[in-house]
Design an enzyme around this catalytic site. Structure first.
Site, PDB file in Angstrom:
ATOM      1  N   TRP A  17       0.718  -1.218  -0.005  1.00  0.00           N
ATOM      2  CA  TRP A  17       0.081   0.112   0.179  1.00  0.00           C
ATOM      3  C   TRP A  17       0.749   1.314  -0.038  1.00  0.00           C
ATOM      4  O   TRP A  17       1.986   1.268   0.554  1.00  0.00           O
ATOM      5  CB  TRP A  17      -0.919   0.090   1.318  1.00  0.00           C
ATOM      6  CG  TRP A  17      -1.603   1.219   1.455  1.00  0.00           C
ATOM      7  CD1 TRP A  17      -1.251   2.299   2.164  1.00  0.00           C
ATOM      8  CD2 TRP A  17      -2.872   1.804   0.993  1.00  0.00           C
ATOM      9  NE1 TRP A  17      -2.081   3.251   2.286  1.00  0.00           N
ATOM     10  CE2 TRP A  17      -3.157   3.165   1.674  1.00  0.00           C
ATOM     11  CE3 TRP A  17      -3.906   1.035   0.307  1.00  0.00           C
ATOM     12  CZ2 TRP A  17      -4.354   3.685   1.085  1.00  0.00           C
ATOM     13  CZ3 TRP A  17      -5.105   1.760   0.091  1.00  0.00           C
ATOM     14  CH2 TRP A  17      -5.346   2.971   0.520  1.00  0.00           C
ATOM     15  N   ASP A  20      -0.207   8.991   1.228  1.00  0.00           N
ATOM     16  CA  ASP A  20       0.420  10.343   1.248  1.00  0.00           C
ATOM     17  C   ASP A  20       2.041  10.538   0.704  1.00  0.00           C
ATOM     18  O   ASP A  20       2.557   9.831   1.390  1.00  0.00           O
ATOM     19  CB  ASP A  20       0.219  11.143   2.480  1.00  0.00           C
ATOM     20  CG  ASP A  20      -1.354  11.002   3.006  1.00  0.00           C
ATOM     21  OD1 ASP A  20      -2.007  10.585   2.458  1.00  0.00           O
ATOM     22  OD2 ASP A  20      -1.311  11.735   4.044  1.00  0.00           O
ATOM     23  N   GLN A  36       3.683   7.250   2.669  1.00  0.00           N
ATOM     24  CA  GLN A  36       2.836   6.374   3.411  1.00  0.00           C
ATOM     25  C   GLN A  36       2.910   4.972   3.098  1.00  0.00           C
ATOM     26  O   GLN A  36       2.456   4.967   1.776  1.00  0.00           O
ATOM     27  CB  GLN A  36       1.369   6.855   4.002  1.00  0.00           C
ATOM     28  CG  GLN A  36       1.648   8.182   4.694  1.00  0.00           C
ATOM     29  CD  GLN A  36       2.128   7.835   6.464  1.00  0.00           C
ATOM     30  OE1 GLN A  36       1.223   7.743   7.180  1.00  0.00           O
ATOM     31  NE2 GLN A  36       3.314   8.184   6.455  1.00  0.00           N
ATOM     32  N   TRP A  44      -4.268  -0.587   3.803  1.00  0.00           N
ATOM     33  CA  TRP A  44      -3.889   0.528   4.596  1.00  0.00           C
ATOM     34  C   TRP A  44      -3.646  -0.338   6.086  1.00  0.00           C
ATOM     35  O   TRP A  44      -4.349  -1.256   6.308  1.00  0.00           O
ATOM     36  CB  TRP A  44      -5.164   1.307   4.903  1.00  0.00           C
ATOM     37  CG  TRP A  44      -4.305   2.662   6.030  1.00  0.00           C
ATOM     38  CD1 TRP A  44      -3.676   3.916   5.582  1.00  0.00           C
ATOM     39  CD2 TRP A  44      -4.340   2.571   7.187  1.00  0.00           C
ATOM     40  NE1 TRP A  44      -3.413   4.720   6.538  1.00  0.00           N
ATOM     41  CE2 TRP A  44      -3.852   3.849   7.764  1.00  0.00           C
ATOM     42  CE3 TRP A  44      -4.682   1.885   8.298  1.00  0.00           C
ATOM     43  CZ2 TRP A  44      -3.679   4.405   8.957  1.00  0.00           C
ATOM     44  CZ3 TRP A  44      -4.701   2.374   9.782  1.00  0.00           C
ATOM     45  CH2 TRP A  44      -3.978   3.333   9.867  1.00  0.00           C
ATOM     46  N   SER A  80       2.134  10.770   8.498  1.00  0.00           N
ATOM     47  CA  SER A  80       2.584  11.648   7.675  1.00  0.00           C
ATOM     48  C   SER A  80       3.775  12.599   8.230  1.00  0.00           C
ATOM     49  O   SER A  80       3.400  13.057   9.290  1.00  0.00           O
ATOM     50  CB  SER A  80       1.729  12.270   6.700  1.00  0.00           C
ATOM     51  OG  SER A  80       1.107  11.531   5.575  1.00  0.00           O
ATOM     52  N   ARG A 147      -1.663  16.101  13.406  1.00  0.00           N
ATOM     53  CA  ARG A 147      -0.758  15.311  12.501  1.00  0.00           C
ATOM     54  C   ARG A 147      -0.300  16.095  11.404  1.00  0.00           C
ATOM     55  O   ARG A 147      -0.594  17.177  11.061  1.00  0.00           O
ATOM     56  CB  ARG A 147      -1.596  14.259  12.362  1.00  0.00           C
ATOM     57  CG  ARG A 147      -2.721  14.198  11.292  1.00  0.00           C
ATOM     58  CD  ARG A 147      -3.462  12.869  11.048  1.00  0.00           C
ATOM     59  NE  ARG A 147      -4.793  12.880  10.525  1.00  0.00           N
ATOM     60  CZ  ARG A 147      -5.954  12.716  11.327  1.00  0.00           C
ATOM     61  NH1 ARG A 147      -5.942  12.941  12.636  1.00  0.00           N
ATOM     62  NH2 ARG A 147      -7.079  12.856  10.631  1.00  0.00           N
ATOM     63  N   ASP A 148       0.569  15.145  10.650  1.00  0.00           N
ATOM     64  CA  ASP A 148       1.068  15.863   9.344  1.00  0.00           C
ATOM     65  C   ASP A 148       1.914  17.062   9.420  1.00  0.00           C
ATOM     66  O   ASP A 148       1.760  18.029   8.611  1.00  0.00           O
ATOM     67  CB  ASP A 148       0.054  15.810   8.353  1.00  0.00           C
ATOM     68  CG  ASP A 148      -1.035  14.887   8.383  1.00  0.00           C
ATOM     69  OD1 ASP A 148      -0.487  13.756   8.601  1.00  0.00           O
ATOM     70  OD2 ASP A 148      -2.092  15.157   8.046  1.00  0.00           O
ATOM     71  N   GLU A 202      -5.712  18.218   7.224  1.00  0.00           N
ATOM     72  CA  GLU A 202      -4.670  17.355   7.005  1.00  0.00           C
ATOM     73  C   GLU A 202      -3.640  17.889   6.118  1.00  0.00           C
ATOM     74  O   GLU A 202      -3.904  18.569   5.251  1.00  0.00           O
ATOM     75  CB  GLU A 202      -5.051  15.949   6.488  1.00  0.00           C
ATOM     76  CG  GLU A 202      -6.287  15.219   7.365  1.00  0.00           C
ATOM     77  CD  GLU A 202      -6.177  13.824   6.859  1.00  0.00           C
ATOM     78  OE1 GLU A 202      -5.820  12.885   7.918  1.00  0.00           O
ATOM     79  OE2 GLU A 202      -6.535  13.527   5.762  1.00  0.00           O
TER      80      GLU A 202
END
Length: 467
Positions: A17, A20, A36, A44, A80, A147-148, A202
Site C-alpha cells: 500500500w 500520502d 505512507q 492500509w 505523515s 498530525r502531518d 490534513e
C-alpha cells in the site's frame, strides 16, 4: 504481483500500500520522496515510510524503508510528515500514532517526532521524542487529530504547520517555532475554517511564490461548492499574506488544487532550480482500487507539477523533465470535425497535446482508451463554458463525472493529457486547471477518437509515446 495497471512513468510502491507523499526534498543531488506505506499487503495498515530517490523527478529508485512503527510514541504507525536538511544531515519530522482503545478509528493520540540520517538512507529516531507532545496541544484544539507536520525555515528560525481541528467541526492549522528542531513553542492558529471548509484539515504546507504566500492543505469532508470539491476529501490552496509576528495567515481567497477524482495530500518542495514543485497521492480514500484484488499493490503518485504565478494567476504545469521521455511522435493538423473521427494512433502510455478551435459546436472533445465498449471522455460544452471528465465507461473501478468551468481563449481549448495505463492527468489551458483520475480499462482499449456535436476543428494534435 500482476503487471496489468502498473504505471510506466509514475511512482508506485514496489509492493503493498501507498498513500500520502512525505518528506519531499532535494538532498545531495537527488530528489527524495518518502510516502505512507504498508509493505505487507495492498491495504492500509500500520504506517511505515517508504522511500525513493530520483535525479529527474520521473524515474525513481527505491531505497530501504526509512521509518517503521515500534516505539511507545509511534506504535500504531509513523504517520505523515516532512523533511529538512540541517547541518548536512537529513531530518524527518513525522506524526507518531498510538491506538489507546478497542476502536482504532476513535481511540488514539498523536505526537510529533524526529528521525535523522547522515547519509539520507538510514534513519535513527531521536532519543528525545516526542518533540511536540500532548501537553503542547493548545486549549480548544483536538487532542486526537494532531498530525502531518510540514517543517520550513524562515529568517533563521524553524517553523512547522500541523493539521488539526477545534473539536467542533472546523478544521484548522497550528503553527510552532523552534531554533533547533527539537524544542518547539506554540505560536498560534495559522488558519481555521468558518464552517464551510471541512471538519478536519490534513497535510498542511506553507510556502511563498514571489511576493505571494500560500497555504496548501487537505480538508476532510468538505461540502461541495458548485462544481468544486466533489470528492469525499479535497485539496486546496489559500493565497494571501502570512503575519510572522502573530502567526496568522490572512487569506484573500482559495481554490482547488485539482478538479478531478484522485488527488490528495500533496506536498511541495523548492528545488535547486528555484521551482516550487508539488506532488500528490493519485487516489482517494473510500474509493474502489481494483489493484487491491489480486494485484498486491495499491496507490500511486501524480506527475510532479510546477506551481507558478503568471499574471497574478496560479497555474500548474508538469515538470519539464517529462519531455525527455518522449518517444515515437504522431501529429495531425487542421482536422475538420463533425461527428466522431477515429485518430490513427493508439496506446496506453503517452503524452498528448490538442488544440481545438470550437467553431459553432455545442460540444466537442476526445475519447481515450477506446475499445470493447470502453472509453474515457474529455468534453467541452461551449454553451456552458464547462469541461468534463467522464469515466463512467472507463473499465472496471469507480465511475463518475467531474466538471469545471473554464473559458475558451480566442475560441480555442488547449489540452495537455498524460495517460499512463491506469491514470489520466489533464492540464487545461496551459495549466489554469488540472483534472486527475485513475481509470482501469482493458488492455485492448487503446484507441483515440475526436468528436464534435456541430462543426469544430482540431487545429493540432501531437502525441508522444512515453518510454
Amino acid at each position: 504481483m500482476r503487471p496489468d495497471y502498473r504505471l510506466n512513468y509514475h511512482l508506485m510502491g514496489e509492493f503493498g500500500w501507498m498513500n500520502d507523499p512525505n518528506g519531499f526534498v532535494p538532498y545531495r543531488g537527488n530528489y527524495h520522496l518518502f510516502y505512507q506505506h504498508y509493505p505487507y499487503l495492498p491495504t492500509w495498515g500500520p504506517m511505515h515510510w517508504g522511500h525513493a530517490v530520483s535525479r529527474d523527478l520521473i524515474k525513481w529508485t527505491y531505497l530501504p524503508i526509512a521509518l517503521a512503527p515500534g516505539e511507545s510514541y509511534d506504535s500504531g504507525g509513523c504517520f505523515s510528515g516532512s523533511a529538512i536538511e540541517k547541518d548536512g544531515a537529513l531530518y524527518l519530522m513525522y506524526t507518531g500514532h498510538v491506538v489507546t482503545g478497542p476502536d482504532s478509528s476513535k481511540d488514539y493520540w498523536q505526537t510529533q517526532n524526529l528521525a535523522v540520517s547522515e547519509d539520507g538512507v538510514f534513519f535513527r529516531k531521536y532519543e528525545g521524542n516526542p518533540v511536540i507532545g500532548l501537553p503542547q496541544i493548545p486549549a480548544g484544539a483536538s487532542l486526537k487529530d494532531f498530525r502531518d507536520p510540514k517543517v520550513f525555515e524562515r529568517d533563521g528560525s524553524y517553523y512547522v504547520v500541523i493539521g488539526s481541528n477545534d473539536g467542533q467541526g472546523n478544521g484548522q492549522i497550528l503553527l510552532y517555532r523552534s531554533a533547533d528542531l527539537t524544542d518547539w513553542t506554540f505560536i498560534g492558529i495559522m488558519a481555521k475554517s468558518g464552517g464551510e471548509m471541512g471538519n478536519n484539515w490534513e497535510c498542511p504546507d506553507f510556502f511563498s511564490i514571489g511576493e505571494t504566500d500560500f497555504l496548501m492543505f487537505s480538508p476532510q469532508r468538505m461540502p461541495p461548492q458548485g462544481r468544486d470539491y466533489g470528492n469525499l476529501h479535497s485539496t486546496l490552496y489559500m493565497r494571501g499574506r502570512w503575519d510572522e509576528r502573530s502567526g496568522e495567515f490572512h487569506s484573500v481567497g482559495y481554490a482547488p488544487m485539482d478538479q478531478g477524482f484522485d488527488f490528495y495530500a500533496p506536498q511541495s518542495t523548492l528545488d535547486e532550480r528555484g521551482r516550487r514543485i508539488v506532488i500528490g497521492w493519485m487516489d482517494m480514500w473510500e474509493s474502489e482500487m481494483p489493484t487491491q484484488q489480486g494485484h498486491q499493490w495499491a496507490g500511486a503518485m501524480t506527475l510532479p507539477r510546477e506551481m507558478i504565478v503568471l499574471g497574478g494567476q496560479v497555474r500548474f504545469r508538469p515538470v519539464a523533465e517529462i519531455e525527455n521521455y518522449r518517444g515515437e511522435r504522431f501529429e495531425l493538423r487542421d482536422l475538420a470535425l463533425e461527428g466522431e473521427t477515429i485518430v490513427e494512433t493508439a496506446g496506453d502510455s503517452y503524452e498528448l497535446e490538442a488544440v481545438f478551435d470550437a467553431g459553432d459546436a455545442a460540444r466537442f472533445g476526445l475519447k481515450l482508451r477506446v475499445g470493447g465498449g470502453e472509453e474515457t471522455v474529455l468534453s467541452y460544452s461551449q454553451p456552458e463554458g464547462v469541461f468534463a471528465l467522464d469515466r463512467n465507461r472507463s473499465g472496471i473501478g469507480p465511475g463518475g463525472v467531474r466538471e469545471t468551468a473554464i473559458p475558451l481563449r480566442d475560441g480555442k481549448l488547449m489540452l495537455r493529457v498524460f495517460v499512463d495505463r491506469s491514470s489520466l492527468e489533464v492540464f487545461l489551458q496551459d495549466g489554469e486547471k488540472v483534472m486527475t483520475a485513475r481509470i482501469y480499462p482493458g488492455s485492448g482499449s487503446l484507441g483515440i477518437a475526436a468528436f464534435s456535436d456541430g462543426k469544430s476543428r482540431l487545429a493540432s494534435l501531437r502525441k508522444w509515446d512515453i518510454h
